[in-house]
Design a protein around this motif. Structure first.
Motif, PDB file in Angstrom:
ATOM      1  N   VAL A  22      31.087  48.118  -5.376  1.00 21.57           N
ATOM      2  CA  VAL A  22      31.516  48.409  -4.018  1.00 21.57           C
ATOM      3  C   VAL A  22      30.580  49.459  -3.429  1.00 21.57           C
ATOM      4  CG1 VAL A  22      33.200  50.099  -4.914  1.00 21.57           C
ATOM      5  CG2 VAL A  22      33.460  49.181  -2.591  1.00 21.57           C
ATOM      6  N   TYR A  23      30.171  49.243  -2.177  1.00 20.54           N
ATOM      7  CA  TYR A  23      29.279  50.202  -1.530  1.00 20.54           C
ATOM      8  C   TYR A  23      29.992  51.532  -1.309  1.00 20.54           C
ATOM      9  CZ  TYR A  23      26.227  46.199  -0.748  1.00 20.54           C
ATOM     10  OH  TYR A  23      25.426  45.095  -0.930  1.00 20.54           O
ATOM     11  N   ASP A  24      29.255  52.616  -1.454  1.00 15.76           N
ATOM     12  CA  ASP A  24      29.876  53.943  -1.466  1.00 15.76           C
ATOM     13  C   ASP A  24      30.562  54.326  -0.162  1.00 15.76           C
ATOM     14  OD1 ASP A  24      27.582  54.272   0.039  1.00 15.76           O
ATOM     15  OD2 ASP A  24      26.779  55.925  -1.157  1.00 15.76           O
ATOM     16  N   PHE A  25      30.158  53.729   0.962  1.00 14.37           N
ATOM     17  CA  PHE A  25      30.780  54.074   2.241  1.00 14.37           C
ATOM     18  C   PHE A  25      32.130  53.372   2.442  1.00 14.37           C
ATOM     19  CE2 PHE A  25      28.062  50.400   3.168  1.00 14.37           C
ATOM     20  CZ  PHE A  25      28.943  49.570   3.848  1.00 14.37           C
ATOM     21  N   ASN A  26      32.456  52.400   1.602  1.00 16.62           N
ATOM     22  CA  ASN A  26      33.688  51.625   1.772  1.00 16.62           C
ATOM     23  C   ASN A  26      34.839  52.337   1.058  1.00 16.62           C
ATOM     24  OD1 ASN A  26      35.534  49.642   2.322  1.00 16.62           O
ATOM     25  ND2 ASN A  26      34.379  47.980   1.372  1.00 16.62           N
ATOM     26  N   THR A  27      35.218  53.489   1.617  1.00 13.44           N
ATOM     27  CA  THR A  27      36.187  54.354   0.934  1.00 13.44           C
ATOM     28  C   THR A  27      37.566  53.732   0.815  1.00 13.44           C
ATOM     29  OG1 THR A  27      36.617  55.462   3.053  1.00 13.44           O
ATOM     30  CG2 THR A  27      34.979  56.455   1.588  1.00 13.44           C
TER      31      THR A  27
END
Length: 365
Positions: free
Chosen positions: A309-314
């Motif tokens: 999962v991309y880090d900005f997709n909190t």
């Protein structure tokens, strides 16, 4: 199965009587089952043959199971049988506290009218009335459309059994009503669902967020056709692809897949996860993930499930952690977005961790 329009239009729950059958109707049941078998053969469905149904065979049903008929003005328009143990089909998963359904059949003139789903719900309710934990049944594994139909009715995939000679059957169970207003069902992704993925993928960057580089913007049908190729055979496919259906409304509200299934090492990877923006903030993603993990660990008996999962997709990260995933590393600057390069967080969950979560939920009840 094709339906006779006139008969189908006359079908209603109020016009049907469900009764427990007596032996004197065995001949009528033979006719019904043989006609269903002939229809299957004519449509290339390898499930039943007319010769397997004789009056003597039907009479044997009454020795070890209960037989139920759907009647319309005393005409048999459907049937099923119930037994209370099924080691032949369920093997080590067999549990004598369940009711097991077989020989679900709908008269040709009533197919497509909803009689099959009505009888399944009747059987599920009957199982509970009899003090059983629930209703179980099996169906041929190769018929993806039929499997998807049962999934859409609220039956959950429990595993696949090899009956010998290359004949695989998928096992299903009807779970008791959870009382959850936002309960979801996972059923196989199909061509009619293509439009949802297109509608939800509002930009190239958002598509990249949930699908990575595997799909191009705008999504084309041929890409999705290729995506579905050889999928949704639990015993041998590398991909299981699902649409999430909101049980209360019947609306398709999400998409999720289990990819890179490795049966030798008992591992797999959660693939594309996306949901209808109108349903965000209601825990739908967590519900989707929990059901996928149940399939992976309990039905497929896998050991390890991973995802990236991309880090900005909190919000997604919080949902995955709530489902039991643990962070195990970072791939640095793996994808380029308009804001710049972003990291991908690797997460995983093991079967024993999943089991611990389920046990703790039971102990809290």
């Amino acid at each position: 199965m094709e339906a006779n329009t006139t008969a189908a239009n006359h079908f209603s729950q109020g016009s049907v009587t469900m009764i427990r059958a007596e032996r004197n109707r065995a001949r009528e049941m033979v006719i019904l089952l043989q006609d269903a078998a002939r229809w299957m053969e004519s449509n290339g469905i390898k499930q039943w043959t007319p010769s397997q149904f004789t009056e003597a065979d039907i009479m044997n049903y009454f020795e070890d199971r209960e037989v139920y008929l759907a009647l319309d003005n005393d005409e048999i328009i459907g049937m099923f049988t119930l037994q209370f143990s099924d080691p032949q089909y369920w093997g080590t998963r067999n549990d004598d506290s369940y009711a097991y359904l077989h020989r679900l059949t709908v008269a040709r003139s009533y197919r497509g009218a909803g009689l099959g789903s009505y009888m399944l719900q009747f059987a599920a309710d009957l199982a509970i009335e009899k003090g059983c934990k629930g209703l179980r049944f099996d169906t041929v594994a190769h018929n993806i459309k039929l499997n998807g139909y049962y999934q859409s009715l609220g039956f959950h995939y429990m595993g696949t059994n090899d009956m010998g000679g290359g004949r695989l059957v998928n096992l299903y169970e009807k779970f008791n009503d959870s009382g959850d207003d936002d309960e979801i069902l996972l059923r196989y992704f199909r061509e009619e669902d293509f439009g949802y993925l297109k509608k939800w993928s509002v930009s190239s960057e958002y598509l990249k967020q949930w699908a990575g580089p595997s799909l191009s913007f705008p999504i084309e049908d041929q890409e999705l056709d290729k995506y579905m190729t050889d999928s949704n055979h639990p015993a041998n496919s590398n991909f299981l692809i699902y649409s999430a259906v909101h049980k209360a409304t019947g609306e398709v509200i999400g998409h999720i897949s289990l990819a890179a299934i490795d049966r030798l090492n008992r591992s797999a990877r959660v693939g594309r996860v996306v949901m209808d923006p109108d349903y965000r903030g209601r825990g739908i993603g967590l519900r989707m993930m929990k059901e996928l993990l149940r399939i992976a660990f309990e039905s497929l008996e896998l050991h390890r499930i991973s995802l990236g999962v991309y880090d900005f997709n909190t919000s997604a990260i919080k949902s995955y952690e709530a489902a039991g995933f643990r962070r195990e590393g970072i791939h640095r600057e793996v994808a380029l977005f308009s804001s710049g390069y972003v990291d991908c967080i690797e997460m995983s969950i093991l079967d024993r961790e999943w089991e611990e979560i389920q046990n703790s939920m039971v102990s809290d009840l």
